[in-house]
Design a protein around this motif. Sequence first.
Motif, PDB file in Angstrom:
ATOM      1  N   LEU A 162      19.312  43.737  53.607  1.00 41.65           N
ATOM      2  CA  LEU A 162      20.425  43.374  52.721  1.00 41.65           C
ATOM      3  C   LEU A 162      19.870  42.846  51.397  1.00 41.65           C
ATOM      4  CD1 LEU A 162      23.452  42.923  52.202  1.00 41.65           C
ATOM      5  CD2 LEU A 162      23.169  40.618  53.159  1.00 41.65           C
ATOM      6  N   ALA A 163      18.857  41.975  51.492  1.00 43.45           N
ATOM      7  CA  ALA A 163      18.251  41.450  50.272  1.00 43.45           C
ATOM      8  C   ALA A 163      17.643  42.579  49.439  1.00 43.45           C
ATOM      9  CB  ALA A 163      17.173  40.426  50.624  1.00 43.45           C
ATOM     10  N   LEU A 164      16.986  43.526  50.104  1.00 40.86           N
ATOM     11  CA  LEU A 164      16.358  44.640  49.399  1.00 40.86           C
ATOM     12  C   LEU A 164      17.412  45.515  48.717  1.00 40.86           C
ATOM     13  CD1 LEU A 164      13.772  46.255  48.783  1.00 40.86           C
ATOM     14  CD2 LEU A 164      14.133  47.468  50.943  1.00 40.86           C
ATOM     15  N   VAL A 214      30.138  44.591  48.512  1.00 46.26           N
ATOM     16  CA  VAL A 214      31.041  43.741  49.290  1.00 46.26           C
ATOM     17  C   VAL A 214      31.062  44.163  50.755  1.00 46.26           C
ATOM     18  CG1 VAL A 214      33.452  43.078  49.639  1.00 46.26           C
ATOM     19  CG2 VAL A 214      32.477  43.119  47.325  1.00 46.26           C
ATOM     20  N   LEU A 215      31.190  45.475  51.005  1.00 41.66           N
ATOM     21  CA  LEU A 215      31.253  45.949  52.390  1.00 41.66           C
ATOM     22  C   LEU A 215      29.923  45.712  53.104  1.00 41.66           C
ATOM     23  CD1 LEU A 215      32.781  47.270  54.650  1.00 41.66           C
ATOM     24  CD2 LEU A 215      32.121  49.523  53.750  1.00 41.66           C
ATOM     25  N   SER A 216      28.825  45.976  52.419  1.00 39.14           N
ATOM     26  CA  SER A 216      27.510  45.748  53.019  1.00 39.14           C
ATOM     27  C   SER A 216      27.334  44.285  53.399  1.00 39.14           C
ATOM     28  CB  SER A 216      26.413  46.177  52.039  1.00 39.14           C
ATOM     29  OG  SER A 216      25.136  45.973  52.586  1.00 39.14           O
ATOM     30  N   SER A 217      27.718  43.397  52.501  1.00 37.67           N
ATOM     31  CA  SER A 217      27.594  41.959  52.772  1.00 37.67           C
ATOM     32  C   SER A 217      28.496  41.528  53.918  1.00 37.67           C
ATOM     33  CB  SER A 217      27.926  41.156  51.514  1.00 37.67           C
ATOM     34  OG  SER A 217      27.066  41.499  50.455  1.00 37.67           O
ATOM     35  N   ALA A 218      29.695  42.090  53.963  1.00 35.15           N
ATOM     36  CA  ALA A 218      30.637  41.721  55.022  1.00 35.15           C
ATOM     37  C   ALA A 218      30.127  42.170  56.397  1.00 35.15           C
ATOM     38  CB  ALA A 218      32.006  42.338  54.742  1.00 35.15           C
ATOM     39  N   LEU A 219      29.616  43.395  56.460  1.00 39.26           N
ATOM     40  CA  LEU A 219      29.093  43.904  57.733  1.00 39.26           C
ATOM     41  C   LEU A 219      27.911  43.068  58.216  1.00 39.26           C
ATOM     42  CD1 LEU A 219      29.198  47.758  57.060  1.00 39.26           C
ATOM     43  CD2 LEU A 219      30.708  46.444  58.572  1.00 39.26           C
ATOM     44  N   VAL A 220      27.015  42.751  57.302  1.00 43.13           N
ATOM     45  CA  VAL A 220      25.862  41.924  57.667  1.00 43.13           C
ATOM     46  C   VAL A 220      26.313  40.522  58.082  1.00 43.13           C
ATOM     47  CG1 VAL A 220      23.775  40.811  56.781  1.00 43.13           C
ATOM     48  CG2 VAL A 220      24.205  43.214  56.279  1.00 43.13           C
ATOM     49  N   GLY A 246      21.354  36.446  48.443  1.00 47.86           N
ATOM     50  CA  GLY A 246      21.887  36.042  47.152  1.00 47.86           C
ATOM     51  C   GLY A 246      20.798  35.781  46.131  1.00 47.86           C
ATOM     52  N   ALA A 247      19.694  35.160  46.574  1.00 46.03           N
ATOM     53  CA  ALA A 247      18.575  34.894  45.655  1.00 46.03           C
ATOM     54  C   ALA A 247      17.974  36.197  45.149  1.00 46.03           C
ATOM     55  CB  ALA A 247      17.509  34.059  46.368  1.00 46.03           C
ATOM     56  N   ILE A 251      21.696  31.093  56.058  1.00 47.82           N
ATOM     57  CA  ILE A 251      20.313  31.467  55.758  1.00 47.82           C
ATOM     58  C   ILE A 251      20.239  32.903  55.251  1.00 47.82           C
ATOM     59  CG2 ILE A 251      18.042  31.880  56.785  1.00 47.82           C
ATOM     60  CD1 ILE A 251      18.624  29.527  58.678  1.00 47.82           C
ATOM     61  N   GLY A 252      20.934  33.808  55.946  1.00 49.18           N
ATOM     62  CA  GLY A 252      20.900  35.218  55.554  1.00 49.18           C
ATOM     63  C   GLY A 252      21.480  35.458  54.178  1.00 49.18           C
TER      64      GLY A 252
END
Length: 353
Positions: free
Chosen positions: A152-154, A298-304, A339-340, A333-334
């Motif tokens: 997700l970060a990548l 948004v969808l990627s973040s929500a699924l994760v 976000g960073a 944490i995730g």
Amino acid sequence: MAAPTPSTIRRWRKYLADERQEAAVYRDLASRRTGEEREILLALAEAEARHEAHWLALLGDNAGRPHRGEIRTRALGWLARRFGSVFVLALAQRAEARSPYEGDVDATPAMAADERIHEEVVRGLATRGRNRLSGTFRAAVFGANDGLVSNLALVLGIGATGVSTPIILATGLAGLLAGALSMGAGEFVSIRSQRELLAASDPNPETRSALPHLDVDANELSLVYRARGMDENEARAHAAEVLRDLTVDHSAGDTVDDHEEIGSALGAAVSSFLFFASGAIIPVLPYIFGLEGVAAVVLSSALVGVALLGTGAVTGLLSGGPPLKRALRQLAIGFGAAGATYLLGLAFGVSAA
């Protein structure tokens, strides 16, 4: 004794229903066990039956038809009948820890003490199961979480730079494969190395063939036991005993076999690979199905987020901790790491160059 109020009767009926349900849970678990574990679980069921008898005596004619227990207790019974696993024991441990009897004037001190002891008994049974799956489960949870967070970060970091969707997708898939291979290989090496270290500390079974030829007066065998931590007198006495009776394996209790608690190196590696890949594919799914821009983010973040909540809750259950607290910690944490990376991508994005 004054007649109980309607609210008191309802409370007693609730306790009665819970005790019946908990006894059924322990009996269901016992039906899937043998030996000592079965006897322990049946003893717990008998204790719950004693508590049931206490509430029946208080209720008398007010007992009425059997009520259903709390939804958590009923869910525990459903899981016990279908799985009978360490997950159910972990849930039972938490259920015993939540007993309200210490603060209830109608429950006896013995009942409150029973519930405290039951928590420790179930904790001990659950620990056996946790030890059996610790290596593979640890690799699975760590792998899934690493896949979720790192990919997700990548994906968000690369996406924030303003590159095209195909590049984001290719980056996410590359991160999935590279990370899964790295996790699997690293876990295999880690577990194998730990097993080899333990094996190096185990006594050499071939050494026993030399015992009949030892100089009894010099008693070199005592040095072995001194090296294992015995004082000189104790080591000499134990060595003399071994030499007197070479047909008995006195070394059997001198070492502790921790190999089973570590788990299989191959099993941990495969679990780590598969679970990292299963976690890492989730942030990429919106891009695989053609979403772009803010909608994909948004969808990627929500699924994760949902997946992180799930893995955190499962970890909390197995460890005997509060599932919601562990789930929210995992989520924080995730999302903090992702976000960073997203902010860094915005700062160094191609659109700003």
